[in-house]
Design a protein around this motif. Sequence first.
Motif, PDB file in Angstrom:
ATOM      1  N   ARG A  20     -20.138  40.200  60.514  1.00  0.00           N
ATOM      2  CA  ARG A  20     -20.292  41.658  60.515  1.00  0.00           C
ATOM      3  C   ARG A  20     -19.526  42.272  59.352  1.00  0.00           C
ATOM      4  NH1 ARG A  20     -17.986  45.705  65.247  1.00  0.00           N
ATOM      5  NH2 ARG A  20     -17.956  47.581  63.952  1.00  0.00           N
ATOM      6  N   GLN A  21     -18.385  41.686  59.021  1.00  0.00           N
ATOM      7  CA  GLN A  21     -17.574  42.223  57.931  1.00  0.00           C
ATOM      8  C   GLN A  21     -18.237  41.977  56.570  1.00  0.00           C
ATOM      9  OE1 GLN A  21     -16.269  40.344  60.494  1.00  0.00           O
ATOM     10  NE2 GLN A  21     -15.545  42.214  61.505  1.00  0.00           N
ATOM     11  N   SER A  22     -18.759  40.783  56.357  1.00  0.00           N
ATOM     12  CA  SER A  22     -19.353  40.475  55.053  1.00  0.00           C
ATOM     13  C   SER A  22     -20.662  41.225  54.821  1.00  0.00           C
ATOM     14  CB  SER A  22     -19.581  38.963  54.918  1.00  0.00           C
ATOM     15  OG  SER A  22     -20.550  38.513  55.849  1.00  0.00           O
ATOM     16  N   GLU A  24     -21.242  44.307  56.268  1.00  0.00           N
ATOM     17  CA  GLU A  24     -21.019  45.633  56.863  1.00  0.00           C
ATOM     18  C   GLU A  24     -21.841  46.715  56.180  1.00  0.00           C
ATOM     19  OE1 GLU A  24     -17.344  48.418  58.438  1.00  0.00           O
ATOM     20  OE2 GLU A  24     -16.940  46.685  57.162  1.00  0.00           O
ATOM     21  N   LYS A  25     -21.911  46.697  54.841  1.00  0.00           N
ATOM     22  CA  LYS A  25     -22.680  47.728  54.130  1.00  0.00           C
ATOM     23  C   LYS A  25     -24.165  47.639  54.477  1.00  0.00           C
ATOM     24  CE  LYS A  25     -19.583  48.237  50.145  1.00  0.00           C
ATOM     25  NZ  LYS A  25     -19.450  48.110  48.663  1.00  0.00           N
ATOM     26  N   ILE A  27     -25.508  46.325  57.214  1.00  0.00           N
ATOM     27  CA  ILE A  27     -25.703  46.701  58.619  1.00  0.00           C
ATOM     28  C   ILE A  27     -25.650  48.215  58.781  1.00  0.00           C
ATOM     29  CG2 ILE A  27     -24.724  46.549  60.936  1.00  0.00           C
ATOM     30  CD1 ILE A  27     -26.131  44.023  60.015  1.00  0.00           C
ATOM     31  N   GLU A  28     -24.705  48.856  58.085  1.00  0.00           N
ATOM     32  CA  GLU A  28     -24.619  50.323  58.147  1.00  0.00           C
ATOM     33  C   GLU A  28     -25.893  50.966  57.595  1.00  0.00           C
ATOM     34  OE1 GLU A  28     -21.082  51.395  56.080  1.00  0.00           O
ATOM     35  OE2 GLU A  28     -19.763  50.976  57.782  1.00  0.00           O
ATOM     36  N   TYR A  59     -22.693  45.097  66.093  1.00  0.00           N
ATOM     37  CA  TYR A  59     -22.303  46.393  65.544  1.00  0.00           C
ATOM     38  C   TYR A  59     -22.397  47.494  66.598  1.00  0.00           C
ATOM     39  CZ  TYR A  59     -21.933  49.946  61.820  1.00  0.00           C
ATOM     40  OH  TYR A  59     -21.529  50.992  61.001  1.00  0.00           O
TER      41      TYR A  59
END
Length: 233
Positions: A20-22, A24-25, A27-28, A59
């Motif tokens: 989710r962190q890698s 994140e952009k 997914i947002e 997320y």
Amino acid sequence: LGCRVHLIACDHFFDIHVTRQSFEKEIEALHQIIVENDIQIVHAEALYSCRVAALLKEYGVPIPVVFDCHGVTPEEERLQNAREERVAAMEVWERSVLNTADMSIFVSEAMHSHYERKYNLENLQYHLTPCCVSDESFPKEDNGKVEVFPRGRIVLAYAGTLAAWQCGKEMFRLCAQLAKRDGSLFFAFLVPEKDHPVARRWMADEGLSDKDVYLNEVPHEKVSVILHQADAG
């Protein structure tokens, strides 16, 4: 395409490690598209897409995700001589996606059985949708009356790439063997131009003559016209 398209740039789509962190952009961005367009379902094509789509649940986006699976990615990676670390990582993701997705789409019952057997899955929610096209995509005749094959010969056609999992070398070997048994056969290979050097090398290796082959990359709108002139595929 007949639909609205949103493009999200990503330079690490094929990374082995996806979190989710890698992502994140990305997914947002997906979440924003979902909200702004009142999207009710995410239909992810193939494993690489679905492993990103599955992160939507992590997320906190309450939306059904469908895994549309047209091929077995780990095995395809191995056929392309990928490192075993990548193959193993894809198997981890494949298992995860099959368990996370609300529905999986397979092209055959054999594919469904493969996954149940490989990962010991039970009660897998799935739907069978074979790869197919509508009759309307293949007109009875071309307005230009274009004939690309010699008359009086039986034409066998192939349309696609020469990716490892398409068994291209085996196909050329089979065609060469058929040509030796029946001189009336003619072979049409509609493959991308980048694959032509490989195709010609395999033709030479198997003794398949140029006079028996039509090798070409044609515009998308001409594929059906040419295939319609073939006797079998």
